[in-house]
Design a protein around this motif. Structure first.
Motif, PDB file in Angstrom:
ATOM      1  N   ALA A  21     -13.819 -20.164  16.458  1.00  0.00           N
ATOM      2  CA  ALA A  21     -13.353 -19.519  15.227  1.00  0.00           C
ATOM      3  C   ALA A  21     -11.876 -19.207  15.355  1.00  0.00           C
ATOM      4  N   ARG A  22     -11.099 -19.560  14.359  1.00  0.00           N
ATOM      5  CA  ARG A  22      -9.669 -19.263  14.321  1.00  0.00           C
ATOM      6  C   ARG A  22      -9.392 -18.428  13.071  1.00  0.00           C
ATOM      7  N   PHE A  23      -8.853 -17.254  13.286  1.00  0.00           N
ATOM      8  CA  PHE A  23      -8.637 -16.332  12.170  1.00  0.00           C
ATOM      9  C   PHE A  23      -7.150 -16.211  11.867  1.00  0.00           C
ATOM     10  N   ASP A  24      -6.797 -16.490  10.611  1.00  0.00           N
ATOM     11  CA  ASP A  24      -5.439 -16.265  10.133  1.00  0.00           C
ATOM     12  C   ASP A  24      -5.362 -15.005   9.274  1.00  0.00           C
ATOM     13  N   LEU A  25      -6.489 -14.385   9.047  1.00  0.00           N
ATOM     14  CA  LEU A  25      -6.561 -13.217   8.181  1.00  0.00           C
ATOM     15  C   LEU A  25      -5.975 -11.993   8.874  1.00  0.00           C
ATOM     16  N   THR A  26      -5.150 -11.254   8.174  1.00  0.00           N
ATOM     17  CA  THR A  26      -4.544 -10.038   8.717  1.00  0.00           C
ATOM     18  C   THR A  26      -4.897  -8.860   7.826  1.00  0.00           C
ATOM     19  N   PHE A  27      -5.536  -7.871   8.415  1.00  0.00           N
ATOM     20  CA  PHE A  27      -5.848  -6.629   7.714  1.00  0.00           C
ATOM     21  C   PHE A  27      -4.648  -5.711   7.903  1.00  0.00           C
ATOM     22  N   SER A  28      -3.912  -5.418   6.827  1.00  0.00           N
ATOM     23  CA  SER A  28      -2.625  -4.752   7.007  1.00  0.00           C
ATOM     24  C   SER A  28      -2.309  -3.779   5.877  1.00  0.00           C
ATOM     25  N   THR A  29      -1.604  -2.698   6.240  1.00  0.00           N
ATOM     26  CA  THR A  29      -1.092  -1.736   5.262  1.00  0.00           C
ATOM     27  C   THR A  29       0.433  -1.821   5.158  1.00  0.00           C
ATOM     28  N   ALA A  30       1.013  -2.867   5.744  1.00  0.00           N
ATOM     29  CA  ALA A  30       2.475  -2.960   5.873  1.00  0.00           C
ATOM     30  C   ALA A  30       3.205  -3.089   4.533  1.00  0.00           C
ATOM     31  N   SER A  31       2.515  -3.482   3.480  1.00  0.00           N
ATOM     32  CA  SER A  31       3.197  -3.678   2.201  1.00  0.00           C
ATOM     33  C   SER A  31       3.482  -2.367   1.469  1.00  0.00           C
ATOM     34  N   ASN A  32       2.967  -1.258   1.982  1.00  0.00           N
ATOM     35  CA  ASN A  32       3.272   0.039   1.375  1.00  0.00           C
ATOM     36  C   ASN A  32       4.678   0.489   1.779  1.00  0.00           C
ATOM     37  N   PRO A  33       5.409   1.165   0.889  1.00  0.00           N
ATOM     38  CA  PRO A  33       6.740   1.650   1.254  1.00  0.00           C
ATOM     39  C   PRO A  33       6.651   2.753   2.301  1.00  0.00           C
ATOM     40  N   ALA A  34       7.688   2.880   3.118  1.00  0.00           N
ATOM     41  CA  ALA A  34       7.714   3.930   4.145  1.00  0.00           C
ATOM     42  C   ALA A  34       7.953   5.305   3.522  1.00  0.00           C
ATOM     43  N   VAL A  35       8.632   5.331   2.360  1.00  0.00           N
ATOM     44  CA  VAL A  35       8.929   6.592   1.687  1.00  0.00           C
ATOM     45  C   VAL A  35       8.506   6.477   0.222  1.00  0.00           C
ATOM     46  N   LEU A  36       7.744   7.451  -0.237  1.00  0.00           N
ATOM     47  CA  LEU A  36       7.386   7.547  -1.646  1.00  0.00           C
ATOM     48  C   LEU A  36       8.173   8.706  -2.236  1.00  0.00           C
ATOM     49  N   GLU A  37       9.165   8.406  -3.085  1.00  0.00           N
ATOM     50  CA  GLU A  37       9.979   9.464  -3.689  1.00  0.00           C
ATOM     51  C   GLU A  37       9.440   9.809  -5.064  1.00  0.00           C
ATOM     52  N   VAL A  38       9.174  11.076  -5.283  1.00  0.00           N
ATOM     53  CA  VAL A  38       8.641  11.537  -6.562  1.00  0.00           C
ATOM     54  C   VAL A  38       9.482  12.703  -7.058  1.00  0.00           C
ATOM     55  N   GLU A  39       9.565  12.829  -8.377  1.00  0.00           N
ATOM     56  CA  GLU A  39      10.269  13.958  -8.981  1.00  0.00           C
ATOM     57  C   GLU A  39       9.295  15.104  -9.189  1.00  0.00           C
ATOM     58  N   ALA A  40       9.702  16.288  -8.801  1.00  0.00           N
ATOM     59  CA  ALA A  40       8.872  17.460  -9.019  1.00  0.00           C
ATOM     60  C   ALA A  40       8.609  17.649 -10.513  1.00  0.00           C
ATOM     61  N   SER A  41       7.454  18.204 -10.828  1.00  0.00           N
ATOM     62  CA  SER A  41       7.008  18.564 -12.191  1.00  0.00           C
ATOM     63  C   SER A  41       6.562  17.363 -13.027  1.00  0.00           C
ATOM     64  N   LYS A  42       6.603  16.138 -12.458  1.00  0.00           N
ATOM     65  CA  LYS A  42       6.146  14.954 -13.185  1.00  0.00           C
ATOM     66  C   LYS A  42       4.763  14.523 -12.700  1.00  0.00           C
ATOM     67  N   VAL A  43       3.975  13.994 -13.616  1.00  0.00           N
ATOM     68  CA  VAL A  43       2.629  13.531 -13.281  1.00  0.00           C
ATOM     69  C   VAL A  43       2.718  12.139 -12.661  1.00  0.00           C
ATOM     70  N   TYR A  44       2.057  11.966 -11.508  1.00  0.00           N
ATOM     71  CA  TYR A  44       2.076  10.680 -10.809  1.00  0.00           C
ATOM     72  C   TYR A  44       0.660  10.203 -10.528  1.00  0.00           C
ATOM     73  N   ASN A  45       0.519   8.873 -10.502  1.00  0.00           N
ATOM     74  CA  ASN A  45      -0.734   8.222 -10.115  1.00  0.00           C
ATOM     75  C   ASN A  45      -0.348   6.995  -9.283  1.00  0.00           C
ATOM     76  N   LEU A  46      -0.142   7.200  -7.978  1.00  0.00           N
ATOM     77  CA  LEU A  46       0.364   6.164  -7.081  1.00  0.00           C
ATOM     78  C   LEU A  46      -0.798   5.514  -6.340  1.00  0.00           C
ATOM     79  N   SER A  47      -0.706   4.198  -6.136  1.00  0.00           N
ATOM     80  CA  SER A  47      -1.779   3.464  -5.470  1.00  0.00           C
ATOM     81  C   SER A  47      -1.312   2.927  -4.118  1.00  0.00           C
TER      82      SER A  47
END
Length: 200
Positions: A21-47
């Motif tokens: 068996a040869r696996f090329d599949l990578t289970f990864s969270t690397a595509s998420n940004p290192a910093v999530l900047e949000v403005e206070a008092s604003k409604v957010y729904n981040l995934s």
């Protein structure tokens, strides 16, 4: 023989066999940004996202905490309204439906909201514009904390954010020449020259 099959897949062996068996599949969270900047008092729904996961995917917080007013649900949604400025480092864990797991380090950075001056001053000048309830609460909490939005809160916020826009749609600057000094010298036939100063 397994090319194109779903993950996981099942192979029934009816006789002795040798397999590789040869696996090329990578289970990864690397595509998420290192910093999530949000403005206070604003409604957010981040995934949050994870690559090549098999549903259902479950997220949890290993260390750290989100700013007050925000929460993380199991499917990876960061929701809510942040009411305190600051930096909130998090260590998160994710696991998919077949047991693959990973971690993610992310910083949630809460900054002051950008509120135009005409909106900030509207409750006092009665211009018809309205501050949202969350904005009023945030401005008071970062001002004099007396339970309502007042001039003290406005002053504190403007001093902390001197580059706020005047309005949501910037209006042209009005320039008008106002005579200063001896008005008689500006009349027709006057012998003395008048002085002027631009008021912007």
């Amino acid at each position: 023989a397994l090319a194109g099959q779903p993950n996981p897949t099942t192979v029934e062996a009816t006789a002795p066999l040798e397999a590789e068996a040869r696996f090329d599949l990578t289970f990864s969270t690397a595509s998420n940004p290192a910093v999530l900047e949000v403005e206070a008092s604003k409604v957010y729904n981040l995934s949050l996202v994870v690559e090549n996961a098999n549903p259902p995917v479950t997220w949890s917080i290993l260390a750290g905490e989100l700013p007050e007013g925000m929460s993380l649900d199991q499917i990876g949604k960061i929701r809510g309204v942040a009411m305190e400025k600051g930096s909130y480092p998090l260590s998160l864990s994710v696991q998919d439906g077949i047991g693959l797991s990973g971690t993610l380090t992310v910083e949630v950075k809460v900054v002051d909201p950008v509120i135009p001056l005409e909106v900030l001053t509207s409750p006092f000048l009665l211009t018809g514009l309205e501050l949202e309830l969350n904005q009023r609460i945030y401005l008071d909490r970062n001002g004099n904390r007396n339970g309502s939005y007042d001039l003290g809160d406005l002053r504190a916020f403007v001093l902390a954010n001197p580059d706020l826009p005047i309005s949501a749609a910037m209006v042209p600057v009005l320039e008008k020449l106002i005579p200063m000094g001896d008005m008689r010298a500006l009349s027709v036939g006057g012998k003395r020259g008048g002085r002027g100063e631009e008021i912007r």
